[in-house]
Design a protein around this motif. Structure first.
Motif, PDB file in Angstrom:
ATOM      1  N   SER A 143      -6.282 -15.444   1.837  1.00  0.00           N
ATOM      2  CA  SER A 143      -6.459 -14.480   0.758  1.00  0.00           C
ATOM      3  C   SER A 143      -7.769 -13.709   0.886  1.00  0.00           C
ATOM      4  O   SER A 143      -7.915 -12.640   0.351  1.00  0.00           O
ATOM      5  N   ASP A 144      -8.711 -14.247   1.613  1.00  0.00           N
ATOM      6  CA  ASP A 144     -10.035 -13.634   1.664  1.00  0.00           C
ATOM      7  C   ASP A 144     -10.399 -13.314   3.095  1.00  0.00           C
ATOM      8  O   ASP A 144     -10.511 -14.207   3.920  1.00  0.00           O
ATOM      9  N   THR A 145     -10.584 -12.052   3.380  1.00  0.00           N
ATOM     10  CA  THR A 145     -10.965 -11.548   4.706  1.00  0.00           C
ATOM     11  C   THR A 145     -10.011 -12.003   5.799  1.00  0.00           C
ATOM     12  O   THR A 145     -10.350 -12.004   6.964  1.00  0.00           O
ATOM     13  N   GLY A 146      -8.802 -12.354   5.423  1.00  0.00           N
ATOM     14  CA  GLY A 146      -7.836 -12.708   6.442  1.00  0.00           C
ATOM     15  C   GLY A 146      -7.371 -11.492   7.200  1.00  0.00           C
ATOM     16  O   GLY A 146      -7.299 -10.396   6.667  1.00  0.00           O
ATOM     17  N   GLU A 147      -7.061 -11.685   8.478  1.00  0.00           N
ATOM     18  CA  GLU A 147      -6.532 -10.590   9.262  1.00  0.00           C
ATOM     19  C   GLU A 147      -5.191 -10.169   8.682  1.00  0.00           C
ATOM     20  O   GLU A 147      -4.368 -11.005   8.319  1.00  0.00           O
ATOM     21  N   LEU A 148      -5.007  -8.869   8.598  1.00  0.00           N
ATOM     22  CA  LEU A 148      -3.780  -8.332   8.019  1.00  0.00           C
ATOM     23  C   LEU A 148      -2.825  -7.889   9.112  1.00  0.00           C
ATOM     24  O   LEU A 148      -3.234  -7.321  10.120  1.00  0.00           O
ATOM     25  N   SER A 165      -3.599  -3.994  -9.933  1.00  0.00           N
ATOM     26  CA  SER A 165      -4.425  -2.932 -10.496  1.00  0.00           C
ATOM     27  C   SER A 165      -4.177  -1.565  -9.862  1.00  0.00           C
ATOM     28  O   SER A 165      -4.511  -0.548 -10.450  1.00  0.00           O
ATOM     29  N   LEU A 207      -4.330   5.675   2.726  1.00  0.00           N
ATOM     30  CA  LEU A 207      -3.638   4.541   2.130  1.00  0.00           C
ATOM     31  C   LEU A 207      -4.349   4.077   0.862  1.00  0.00           C
ATOM     32  O   LEU A 207      -5.579   4.100   0.787  1.00  0.00           O
ATOM     33  N   PHE A 222      -4.298   0.876  -2.113  1.00  0.00           N
ATOM     34  CA  PHE A 222      -3.814  -0.437  -2.533  1.00  0.00           C
ATOM     35  C   PHE A 222      -2.930  -0.303  -3.773  1.00  0.00           C
ATOM     36  O   PHE A 222      -3.225   0.456  -4.696  1.00  0.00           O
ATOM     37  N   PHE A 274       3.713   0.789   2.684  1.00  0.00           N
ATOM     38  CA  PHE A 274       3.445  -0.214   3.713  1.00  0.00           C
ATOM     39  C   PHE A 274       3.210  -1.572   3.077  1.00  0.00           C
ATOM     40  O   PHE A 274       2.547  -1.696   2.051  1.00  0.00           O
ATOM     41  N   ASN A 276     -12.958  -4.392   3.392  1.00  0.00           N
ATOM     42  CA  ASN A 276     -12.579  -5.353   2.368  1.00  0.00           C
ATOM     43  C   ASN A 276     -13.747  -5.465   1.402  1.00  0.00           C
ATOM     44  O   ASN A 276     -14.786  -6.037   1.737  1.00  0.00           O
ATOM     45  N   MET A 296     -10.713  -6.698  13.334  1.00  0.00           N
ATOM     46  CA  MET A 296     -11.333  -7.072  12.068  1.00  0.00           C
ATOM     47  C   MET A 296     -12.720  -7.589  12.400  1.00  0.00           C
ATOM     48  O   MET A 296     -12.876  -8.476  13.248  1.00  0.00           O
ATOM     49  N   PHE A 320      -9.593   2.270   2.077  1.00  0.00           N
ATOM     50  CA  PHE A 320      -9.299   2.938   3.342  1.00  0.00           C
ATOM     51  C   PHE A 320     -10.036   4.263   3.469  1.00  0.00           C
ATOM     52  O   PHE A 320     -10.199   5.004   2.479  1.00  0.00           O
ATOM     53  N   GLN A 373       1.001   5.398   0.940  1.00  0.00           N
ATOM     54  CA  GLN A 373       0.370   6.507   1.662  1.00  0.00           C
ATOM     55  C   GLN A 373       1.097   7.785   1.261  1.00  0.00           C
ATOM     56  O   GLN A 373       2.211   8.059   1.723  1.00  0.00           O
ATOM     57  N   TYR A 425       0.849  -1.180   0.000  1.00  0.00           N
ATOM     58  CA  TYR A 425       0.000   0.000   0.000  1.00  0.00           C
ATOM     59  C   TYR A 425       0.889   1.236   0.000  1.00  0.00           C
ATOM     60  O   TYR A 425       1.995   1.226   0.537  1.00  0.00           O
ATOM     61  N   ASP A 455      -2.884  -9.391  -8.200  1.00  0.00           N
ATOM     62  CA  ASP A 455      -3.635  -8.186  -8.562  1.00  0.00           C
ATOM     63  C   ASP A 455      -2.695  -7.005  -8.478  1.00  0.00           C
ATOM     64  O   ASP A 455      -2.193  -6.709  -7.406  1.00  0.00           O
ATOM     65  N   ASN A 500     -12.297  -7.623  -3.549  1.00  0.00           N
ATOM     66  CA  ASN A 500     -11.451  -8.266  -2.537  1.00  0.00           C
ATOM     67  C   ASN A 500     -10.222  -7.430  -2.217  1.00  0.00           C
ATOM     68  O   ASN A 500      -9.150  -7.973  -1.904  1.00  0.00           O
TER      69      ASN A 500
END
Lengths: 114, 109
Positions: free
Chosen positions: A98-103, A58, A43, A45, A91, B90, B48, B99, A37, A35, A56, B95
């Motif tokens: 990959s999906d909704t995982g805690e970052l 993009s 921030l 992506f 950052f 998210n 989260m 922010f 900033q 990311y 990705d 996906n």
């Protein structure tokens, strides 16, 4: 279990030089996100990678920017021929999912282009 | 209009006060994150959420999926809570994390 490690923490480059930012994800994490900033902005992506794959990109500028996450070693965000507008905090975050995982975020790398 | 809006943008509180920071979003989400960033520092993930409420120490986060709204509460605020608090969602469609621009909190002793 060390957290997400980014280096360098601070990097100064002159216009036209190359900047390489490194990110070592948490142990066991195979998903890495970058990311950016910009000063006084939120921030944004840039790119999402898994080992040896760009999933990705993009959010990444089409020119001068590239990212990789090799089978061995850290993920690298590379900026060629830097310009003043590239000055920002970059950052890295890693996740076990990959999906909704805690970052989990790193401390960031602050790039200043003179 | 930003897809993730936070309010207030800036907040000054006295030590001990109860603080609320709000986040509204306009996209379908699979999860919402609250993050903390100290000046010049890294980003720490606080919560989260995908539904309901979570509590960690003096911090409480709630989310209302129907209303597309989340709140972060800090009880018995302390000067060390001074930081930027960032809401991120998210997006289910992409996906990717979107922010908010953050809420700058200053807690005065």
């Amino acid at each position: 279990n060390a957290g997400v490690m980014q280096n360098p923490r601070h990097l100064v480059r002159r216009r036209g030089q190359e900047a390489r930012l490194r990110c070592s994800p948490m142990k066991g994490h195979s998903h890495v996100y970058w990311y950016r900033q910009l000063p006084e902005e939120g921030l944004k992506f840039m790119v999402y990678l898994q080992k040896e794959n760009i999933i990705d990109e993009s959010g990444m500028p089409k020119e001068r920017f590239s990212a990789e996450f090799p089978k061995e070693g850290p993920s690298i965000l590379r900026i060629q021929q830097v310009v003043r507008g590239d000055s920002a905090a970059y950052f890295c975050a890693s996740s076990p999912l990959s999906d909704t995982g805690e970052l989990f975020f790193g401390e960031g790398s602050r790039l200043t282009v003179l | 209009k930003n897809e993730v809006e936070q309010s207030p943008q800036n907040l000054t509180a006295q030590e001990g006060e109860f603080i609320t920071i709000n986040c509204s979003y306009s996209v379908g989400i699979s999860a919402l994150h609250w993050l903390q960033q100290h000046p010049g520092g890294g980003i720490v993930s606080l919560f989260m959420l995908s539904s309901g409420k979570k509590k960690h120490g003096r911090l409480i986060a709630t989310i209302n999926i129907q209303e597309k709204h989340s709140s972060l509460h800090i009880t018995a605020s302390h000067p060390r809570d001074s930081a930027v608090y960032i809401c991120a969602v998210n997006s289910r469609a992409t996906n990717k994390l979107i922010f908010g621009t953050g809420t700058l909190l200053a807690v005065q002793p």
